[in-house]
Design an enzyme around this catalytic site. Structure first.
Site, PDB file in Angstrom:
ATOM      1  N   ASN A  34      -4.327   2.348  -2.424  1.00  0.00           N
ATOM      2  CA  ASN A  34      -4.488   2.494  -0.980  1.00  0.00           C
ATOM      3  C   ASN A  34      -5.683   1.657  -0.523  1.00  0.00           C
ATOM      4  O   ASN A  34      -6.370   1.053  -1.337  1.00  0.00           O
ATOM      5  CB  ASN A  34      -4.642   3.969  -0.594  1.00  0.00           C
ATOM      6  CG  ASN A  34      -5.869   4.596  -1.209  1.00  0.00           C
ATOM      7  OD1 ASN A  34      -6.992   4.269  -0.847  1.00  0.00           O
ATOM      8  ND2 ASN A  34      -5.660   5.482  -2.193  1.00  0.00           N
ATOM      9  N   ARG A  35      -5.917   1.639   0.757  1.00  0.00           N
ATOM     10  CA  ARG A  35      -6.891   0.711   1.337  1.00  0.00           C
ATOM     11  C   ARG A  35      -8.271   1.309   1.548  1.00  0.00           C
ATOM     12  O   ARG A  35      -9.093   0.733   2.249  1.00  0.00           O
ATOM     13  CB  ARG A  35      -6.343   0.169   2.661  1.00  0.00           C
ATOM     14  CG  ARG A  35      -5.153  -0.750   2.447  1.00  0.00           C
ATOM     15  CD  ARG A  35      -4.362  -0.972   3.725  1.00  0.00           C
ATOM     16  NE  ARG A  35      -5.197  -1.416   4.819  1.00  0.00           N
ATOM     17  CZ  ARG A  35      -4.791  -1.509   6.083  1.00  0.00           C
ATOM     18  NH1 ARG A  35      -3.553  -1.171   6.394  1.00  0.00           N
ATOM     19  NH2 ARG A  35      -5.602  -1.921   7.011  1.00  0.00           N
TER      20      ARG A  35
END
Ligand code: CTP
Ligand code: CA
Length: 225
Positions: A34-35
């Site tokens: 994920n970011r």
């Protein structure tokens, strides 16, 4: 107080902070990730050190420099993060889950690299649920009075979703961010509303992640006192 000094209101306290985002391995060269940048968790660690706490920072794939004065341990996947958080929580006064934990991981890990087969389309990727670390820590407090703080990214009805999440997780405070295209992830600034299990609702205006971190510690310190 002079600039650069903080009230040591967390002196003698052990705080455990998770930061970053987990990576769920698929094969030796690939993962689901994920970011999350880890910046909010690191800001929490720096400000907690400044306020006198003993800080254990559990870093998941951040690539950020270790904050001075914090004990830093690393974790890659959600299962590794869970192991480190549960271990560190055993003697913690406060546990803050700022990490973005993958909700799902690949059902199977391929020990050899997954290869394309001629012109065939790929098999669907089977996923399974990861453990909910925040809910587990909140349900099994390692010591009486231990405070547990979660972070929640929400869209749509941010407050209603946040209240429901706070209740579901069983934590004391939930820091709710509204997320959108340019909001929160990887940015230098953040705004949030902190929901308390006691019904409190504290709005923290848009500003540096350090400032948000200090407001979170204010709420924590008031509840530890
Ligand atoms: N969290 C956790 N373990 C998980 C998932 C989330 O400990 N397996 C923690 C996060 O670190 C965060 C909080 O739970 O502090 C909320 O994460 P979020 O993804 O917003 O909540 P979810 O319950 O996963 O809900 P959603 O379906 O909205 O993703
Ligand atoms: Ca989630």
């Amino acid at each position: 107080l002079a600039r650069g000094t903080a009230d040591p209101d967390l002196a003698g306290r052990h705080v455990v902070i998770s930061a970053g985002g987990t990576r769920e391995p698929l094969d030796p060269v690939r993962y689901l990730g994920n970011r999350s940048s880890g910046k909010q968790g690191y800001a929490l660690a720096r400000t907690a050190v400044a306020r006198g706490a003993r800080v254990t920072l559990i870093a998941a794939n951040t690539g950020l420099p270790d904050p001075a004065g914090a004990d830093v341990v690393t974790a890659g996947s959600a299962e590794q993060l869970r192991e480190q958080v549960v271990k560190a929580a055993a003697d913690a006064d406060v546990v803050v889950m700022a990490a973005a934990v993958a909700d799902f991981r690949p059902a199977a890990y391929a020990s050899s690299k997954i290869k394309k087969k001629d012109d065939a389309e790929p098999e669907p990727l089977a996923l399974v649920r990861n453990p909910d670390i925040l809910a587990e820590v909140a349900a099994h407090r390692a010591r009486p009075g231990q405070l547990v703080v979660g972070f929640g990214a929400e869209t749509d009805d941010v407050l209603a979703n946040g209240r429901a999440k706070l209740a579901r997780k069983g934590c004391d405070l939930l820091v709710v961010n509204e997320v959108g295209e340019a909001k929160a992830f990887g940015t230098e600034e953040n705004e949030a509303v902190v929901l308390g299990a006691d019904g409190s609702e504290t709005h923290i205006p848009y500003g540096p992640k350090e400032a948000l971190a200090d407001r979170v510690w204010d709420l924590v310190a008031a509840r530890l006192a």
